[in-house]
Write a protein that holds these residues in place. Structure first.
Motif, PDB file in Angstrom:
ATOM      1  N   LEU A 147       0.826  -1.204   0.000  1.00  6.06           N
ATOM      2  CA  LEU A 147       0.000   0.000   0.000  1.00  6.06           C
ATOM      3  C   LEU A 147       0.863   1.257   0.000  1.00  6.06           C
ATOM      4  CD1 LEU A 147      -2.784   1.343   0.201  1.00  6.06           C
ATOM      5  CD2 LEU A 147      -2.635   1.111   2.691  1.00  6.06           C
ATOM      6  N   ALA A 148       1.924   1.235   0.811  1.00  9.16           N
ATOM      7  CA  ALA A 148       2.837   2.387   0.832  1.00  9.16           C
ATOM      8  C   ALA A 148       3.449   2.601  -0.551  1.00  9.16           C
ATOM      9  CB  ALA A 148       3.930   2.167   1.866  1.00  9.16           C
ATOM     10  N   GLY A 149       3.821   1.496  -1.220  1.00 13.61           N
ATOM     11  CA  GLY A 149       4.381   1.621  -2.557  1.00 13.61           C
ATOM     12  C   GLY A 149       3.367   2.138  -3.558  1.00 13.61           C
ATOM     13  N   LEU A 150       2.129   1.628  -3.495  1.00 12.90           N
ATOM     14  CA  LEU A 150       1.091   2.086  -4.426  1.00 12.90           C
ATOM     15  C   LEU A 150       0.807   3.567  -4.236  1.00 12.90           C
ATOM     16  CD1 LEU A 150      -0.934   1.258  -6.608  1.00 12.90           C
ATOM     17  CD2 LEU A 150      -2.566   0.734  -4.784  1.00 12.90           C
ATOM     18  N   MET A 151       0.757   4.008  -2.978  1.00 12.60           N
ATOM     19  CA  MET A 151       0.527   5.427  -2.708  1.00 12.60           C
ATOM     20  C   MET A 151       1.672   6.269  -3.249  1.00 12.60           C
ATOM     21  SD  MET A 151      -1.018   5.287   1.176  1.00 12.60           S
ATOM     22  CE  MET A 151      -1.126   7.077   1.286  1.00 12.60           C
ATOM     23  N   ASP A 152       2.896   5.822  -2.981  1.00 14.26           N
ATOM     24  CA  ASP A 152       4.050   6.592  -3.448  1.00 14.26           C
ATOM     25  C   ASP A 152       4.104   6.628  -4.966  1.00 14.26           C
ATOM     26  OD1 ASP A 152       7.204   6.439  -4.296  1.00 14.26           O
ATOM     27  OD2 ASP A 152       6.895   7.756  -2.576  1.00 14.26           O
ATOM     28  N   GLY A 153       3.890   5.465  -5.604  1.00 17.83           N
ATOM     29  CA  GLY A 153       3.950   5.427  -7.057  1.00 17.83           C
ATOM     30  C   GLY A 153       2.842   6.209  -7.719  1.00 17.83           C
ATOM     31  N   SER A 154       1.635   6.132  -7.135  1.00 16.59           N
ATOM     32  CA  SER A 154       0.499   6.818  -7.738  1.00 16.59           C
ATOM     33  C   SER A 154       0.575   8.323  -7.556  1.00 16.59           C
ATOM     34  CB  SER A 154      -0.806   6.293  -7.132  1.00 16.59           C
ATOM     35  OG  SER A 154      -0.970   4.918  -7.403  1.00 16.59           O
ATOM     36  N   GLY A 169      10.138   2.624  -8.035  1.00 14.22           N
ATOM     37  CA  GLY A 169       9.940   1.249  -7.585  1.00 14.22           C
ATOM     38  C   GLY A 169      11.211   0.631  -7.039  1.00 14.22           C
ATOM     39  N   ILE A 170      12.323   0.819  -7.747  1.00 17.07           N
ATOM     40  CA  ILE A 170      13.606   0.288  -7.284  1.00 17.07           C
ATOM     41  C   ILE A 170      13.991   0.917  -5.950  1.00 17.07           C
ATOM     42  CG2 ILE A 170      16.069   0.168  -7.792  1.00 17.07           C
ATOM     43  CD1 ILE A 170      15.295   0.018 -10.768  1.00 17.07           C
ATOM     44  N   SER A 171      13.840   2.239  -5.871  1.00 21.65           N
ATOM     45  CA  SER A 171      14.197   2.953  -4.645  1.00 21.65           C
ATOM     46  C   SER A 171      13.350   2.504  -3.462  1.00 21.65           C
ATOM     47  CB  SER A 171      14.026   4.461  -4.864  1.00 21.65           C
ATOM     48  OG  SER A 171      14.279   5.161  -3.653  1.00 21.65           O
ATOM     49  N   MET A 172      12.030   2.432  -3.646  1.00 22.50           N
ATOM     50  CA  MET A 172      11.140   2.025  -2.571  1.00 22.50           C
ATOM     51  C   MET A 172      11.391   0.576  -2.156  1.00 22.50           C
ATOM     52  SD  MET A 172       8.947   4.262  -1.317  1.00 22.50           S
ATOM     53  CE  MET A 172       7.479   3.329  -0.820  1.00 22.50           C
ATOM     54  N   GLY A 173      11.646  -0.291  -3.139  1.00 25.58           N
ATOM     55  CA  GLY A 173      11.884  -1.697  -2.829  1.00 25.58           C
ATOM     56  C   GLY A 173      13.122  -1.891  -1.982  1.00 25.58           C
ATOM     57  N   PHE A 174      14.228  -1.278  -2.381  1.00 22.24           N
ATOM     58  CA  PHE A 174      15.459  -1.427  -1.616  1.00 22.24           C
ATOM     59  C   PHE A 174      15.369  -0.740  -0.256  1.00 22.24           C
ATOM     60  CE2 PHE A 174      17.427  -2.777  -5.586  1.00 22.24           C
ATOM     61  CZ  PHE A 174      18.308  -3.744  -5.130  1.00 22.24           C
ATOM     62  N   THR A 175      14.688   0.386  -0.205  1.00 19.68           N
ATOM     63  CA  THR A 175      14.537   1.080   1.075  1.00 19.68           C
ATOM     64  C   THR A 175      13.745   0.234   2.065  1.00 19.68           C
ATOM     65  OG1 THR A 175      14.607   3.252  -0.001  1.00 19.68           O
ATOM     66  CG2 THR A 175      13.638   3.158   2.198  1.00 19.68           C
ATOM     67  N   LYS A 186      10.381 -10.023   0.924  1.00 15.33           N
ATOM     68  CA  LYS A 186       8.966 -10.027   0.544  1.00 15.33           C
ATOM     69  C   LYS A 186       8.403  -8.613   0.608  1.00 15.33           C
ATOM     70  CE  LYS A 186       7.906 -14.742   2.073  1.00 15.33           C
ATOM     71  NZ  LYS A 186       7.140 -15.572   3.034  1.00 15.33           N
ATOM     72  N   ARG A 187       8.725  -7.901   1.689  1.00 15.35           N
ATOM     73  CA  ARG A 187       8.222  -6.531   1.822  1.00 15.35           C
ATOM     74  C   ARG A 187       8.811  -5.639   0.736  1.00 15.35           C
ATOM     75  NH1 ARG A 187      10.508  -6.745   6.774  1.00 15.35           N
ATOM     76  NH2 ARG A 187      11.356  -4.662   6.389  1.00 15.35           N
ATOM     77  N   GLY A 188      10.096  -5.846   0.434  1.00 17.38           N
ATOM     78  CA  GLY A 188      10.729  -5.046  -0.615  1.00 17.38           C
ATOM     79  C   GLY A 188      10.098  -5.281  -1.970  1.00 17.38           C
ATOM     80  N   VAL A 189       9.805  -6.541  -2.279  1.00 14.88           N
ATOM     81  CA  VAL A 189       9.150  -6.860  -3.554  1.00 14.88           C
ATOM     82  C   VAL A 189       7.765  -6.234  -3.611  1.00 14.88           C
ATOM     83  CG1 VAL A 189       8.126  -8.739  -4.884  1.00 14.88           C
ATOM     84  CG2 VAL A 189      10.440  -8.983  -3.985  1.00 14.88           C
ATOM     85  N   ALA A 190       6.997  -6.376  -2.513  1.00 13.10           N
ATOM     86  CA  ALA A 190       5.647  -5.813  -2.484  1.00 13.10           C
ATOM     87  C   ALA A 190       5.681  -4.307  -2.694  1.00 13.10           C
ATOM     88  CB  ALA A 190       4.961  -6.147  -1.161  1.00 13.10           C
ATOM     89  N   SER A 191       6.581  -3.642  -1.990  1.00 10.75           N
ATOM     90  CA  SER A 191       6.668  -2.181  -2.088  1.00 10.75           C
ATOM     91  C   SER A 191       7.157  -1.750  -3.467  1.00 10.75           C
ATOM     92  CB  SER A 191       7.606  -1.642  -1.006  1.00 10.75           C
ATOM     93  OG  SER A 191       7.694  -0.240  -1.064  1.00 10.75           O
ATOM     94  N   GLY A 192       8.211  -2.387  -3.965  1.00  9.12           N
ATOM     95  CA  GLY A 192       8.782  -1.986  -5.248  1.00  9.12           C
ATOM     96  C   GLY A 192       7.841  -2.222  -6.420  1.00  9.12           C
ATOM     97  N   VAL A 193       7.212  -3.394  -6.437  1.00  9.30           N
ATOM     98  CA  VAL A 193       6.303  -3.712  -7.540  1.00  9.30           C
ATOM     99  C   VAL A 193       5.091  -2.791  -7.535  1.00  9.30           C
ATOM    100  CG1 VAL A 193       4.717  -5.474  -8.426  1.00  9.30           C
ATOM    101  CG2 VAL A 193       7.041  -6.117  -7.761  1.00  9.30           C
ATOM    102  N   THR A 219       4.838   0.184  -6.226  1.00  8.42           N
ATOM    103  CA  THR A 219       5.248   1.544  -6.580  1.00  8.42           C
ATOM    104  C   THR A 219       5.318   1.703  -8.099  1.00  8.42           C
ATOM    105  OG1 THR A 219       6.548   1.775  -4.541  1.00  8.42           O
ATOM    106  CG2 THR A 219       7.066   3.282  -6.347  1.00  8.42           C
ATOM    107  N   THR A 220       5.939   0.738  -8.750  1.00  3.69           N
ATOM    108  CA  THR A 220       6.054   0.789 -10.206  1.00  3.69           C
ATOM    109  C   THR A 220       4.676   0.737 -10.873  1.00  3.69           C
ATOM    110  OG1 THR A 220       8.206  -0.315 -10.091  1.00  3.69           O
ATOM    111  CG2 THR A 220       7.070  -0.333 -12.219  1.00  3.69           C
ATOM    112  N   ILE A 221       3.810  -0.145 -10.372  1.00  3.00           N
ATOM    113  CA  ILE A 221       2.456  -0.245 -10.929  1.00  3.00           C
ATOM    114  C   ILE A 221       1.704   1.074 -10.751  1.00  3.00           C
ATOM    115  CG2 ILE A 221       0.204  -1.334 -10.592  1.00  3.00           C
ATOM    116  CD1 ILE A 221       1.682  -3.927  -9.979  1.00  3.00           C
ATOM    117  N   GLY A 222       1.838   1.666  -9.563  1.00  4.53           N
ATOM    118  CA  GLY A 222       1.146   2.929  -9.304  1.00  4.53           C
ATOM    119  C   GLY A 222       1.549   4.024 -10.266  1.00  4.53           C
TER     120      GLY A 222
END
Length: 325
Positions: A184-191, A223-229, A246-253, A255-258
Motif C-alpha cells: 500500500l505504501a508503494g502504491l501510494m508513493d507510485g500513484s 519502484g527500485i528505490s522504494m523496494g530497496f529502502t 517479501k516486503r521489498g518486492v511488495a513495495s517496489g512492484v 510503486t512501479t504499478i502505481g
C-alpha cells in the motif's frame, strides 16, 4: 538409463530391506520437519505448534515400529538410503528452510507431505509383483493415511475455536504487515509522487512519447528505490513485519504499478485523449488506495478518501501548473 546417469537407484530395483530402510529414513526426516515447524510456530501459534509436536511424536512411533520390523527380519544394520538416492521417489520441498513462512503455507506443506507419502506407497505397492513387498508398501501407505487421521484428532485436541480464532487473526496481521502495508505504501508513493513529473512533462511538451518515457523512468526508478529502502531499513526480526525481501518486492512492484498506471495512457498518440485517459486512471488509483486502506488498515473510508484524493489532487495540480507555466 536415466537413473544410472543421475546415480540414483530405481525404486523397482530396491530390496525389501532397502525399502524398509528408505521408510525409516523418511520417517526420521518428517519428524524433524514437524519439530522445526513446531519450533517456528511456538511463539505466535502455540496451539498449532502442539499439533506439530504431536505429529512428530507419531512419526517417531512409526520409525520405532519400522526399526523393530527391520531388526526382526534383517538384523541390526540398517542400510543408508534416503529419498534423494531413489529415482522417482517423492521429494520434500525445502520450504522449512525459508524464514517467515506463513501459517497457511506450513499447514499446506504438512498436509502435502502426508498425501505424497501415502500416494507414493500405494502406487509402489500396485506396481510390485512380490507379495511380501506389496504388503509392506501397503502397510506404509496405511500408516501415512493414519497420520492424516491422527493430525485431525490432534487439531481437535489442541486447537479449540478460541485458539483458532486467535491464530487466524495473527496470520491476518502478519499478512498485512508483510504484504499489504508495504504494498500500500508503494502504491501510494507510485500513484501520487509520479503525478507531478508525468503531468508537468505532458503539459510542458504535449508530446505523448516523451511523457511516456519520463513516466516510465520515474515509475521504475521509484519502484527500485522504494523496494530497496523497504528491504534495507527493517530486517523484520524485532518488528515482526516478516521477510524484508517479501516486503521489498511488495513495495517496489506496487510503486512501479502505481506510476505506470497513468504513464501507459501516453502510448496513445493524441495528446488530449491520452491525458483524459490518464486522468481517469489517476481517479481510479486514488479511490482504490482509499478502499485498500479501509479494507485492510481499518481506516474510515471518508478519512482515507480525503487524505489520498486531496493529496493526489494537490500533486496533480502542481504538475499541471508547473508544466503549463
Amino acid at each position: 538409463m536415466l537413473s544410472a546417469l543421475t546415480q540414483r537407484r530405481r525404486f523397482s530395483d530396491l530390496s525389501e530391506q532397502e525399502v524398509l530402510a528408505l521408510a525409516i529414513s523418511s520417517e526420521e526426516d518428517d519428524a524433524r520437519i514437524y519439530r522445526s515447524y513446531a519450533e517456528r510456530l511456538r511463539s505466535a501459534y502455540g496451539a498449532t505448534a502442539k499439533v506439530f509436536d504431536g505429529m512428530a511424536v507419531e512419526e517417531d512411533d512409526h520409525r520405532r515400529r519400522l526399526i523393530d520390523l527391520h531388526r526382526a527380519r534383517f538384523g541390526e544394520v540398517i542400510p543408508l538410503l534416503r529419498r534423494e538416492h531413489v529415482a522417482g521417489f517423492y521429494a520434500r520441498r525445502p520450504v522449512w528452510l525459508v524464514e517467515n513462512l506463513s501459517l497457511d503455507t506450513i499447514r499446506a506443506e504438512a498436509e502435502a507431505m502426508e498425501k505424497q507419502a501415502e500416494a507414493f506407497y500405494l502406487r509402489a505397492a500396485q506396481a510390485s509383483a512380490d507379495a511380501g513387498t506389496r504388503k509392506l508398501l501397503g502397510d506404509l501407505a496405511a500408516a501415512e493415511a493414519g497420520h492424516k487421521t491422527r493430525a485431525e484428532g490432534l487439531t481437535a485436541e489442541h486447537v479449540d475455536p478460541d485458539s483458532a480464532d486467535q491464530e487466524n487473526r495473527a496470520a491476518k496481521r502478519q499478512f498485512i504487515l508483510t504484504w499489504v502495508q508495504p504494498g500500500l505504501a508503494g502504491l501510494m508513493d507510485g500513484s501520487v509522487s509520479t503525478l507531478a513529473p508525468i503531468f508537468a512533462t505532458a503539459f510542458a511538451t504535449q508530446d505523448t512519447w516523451t511523457t511516456f518515457l519520463v513516466g516510465t523512468a520515474a515509475s521504475v526508478g521509484a519502484g527500485i528505490s522504494m523496494g530497496f529502502t523497504e528491504a534495507a531499513h527493517d530486517d523484520g526480526v524485532l518488528s515482526g513485519r516478516g521477510s524484508p525481501w517479501k516486503r521489498g518486492v511488495a513495495s517496489g512492484v506496487m510503486t512501479t504499478i502505481g506510476g505506470m498506471g497513468h504513464a501507459l495512457p501516453y502510448l496513445i498518440p493524441e495528446f488530449w485523449t491520452a491525458t483524459s485517459v490518464a486522468m481517469i486512471v489517476v481517479f481510479v488509483e486514488l479511490w482504490a488506495i482509499a478502499w485498500i486502506q479501509n479494507k485492510f488498515m481499518e481506516t474510515p473510508f471518508l478519512r482515507a478518501a480525503m487524505q489520498v484524493v486531496l493529496g493526489g489532487a494537490l500533486v496533480f495540480a502542481a504538475g499541471v501548473l508547473i508544466g503549463g507555466g
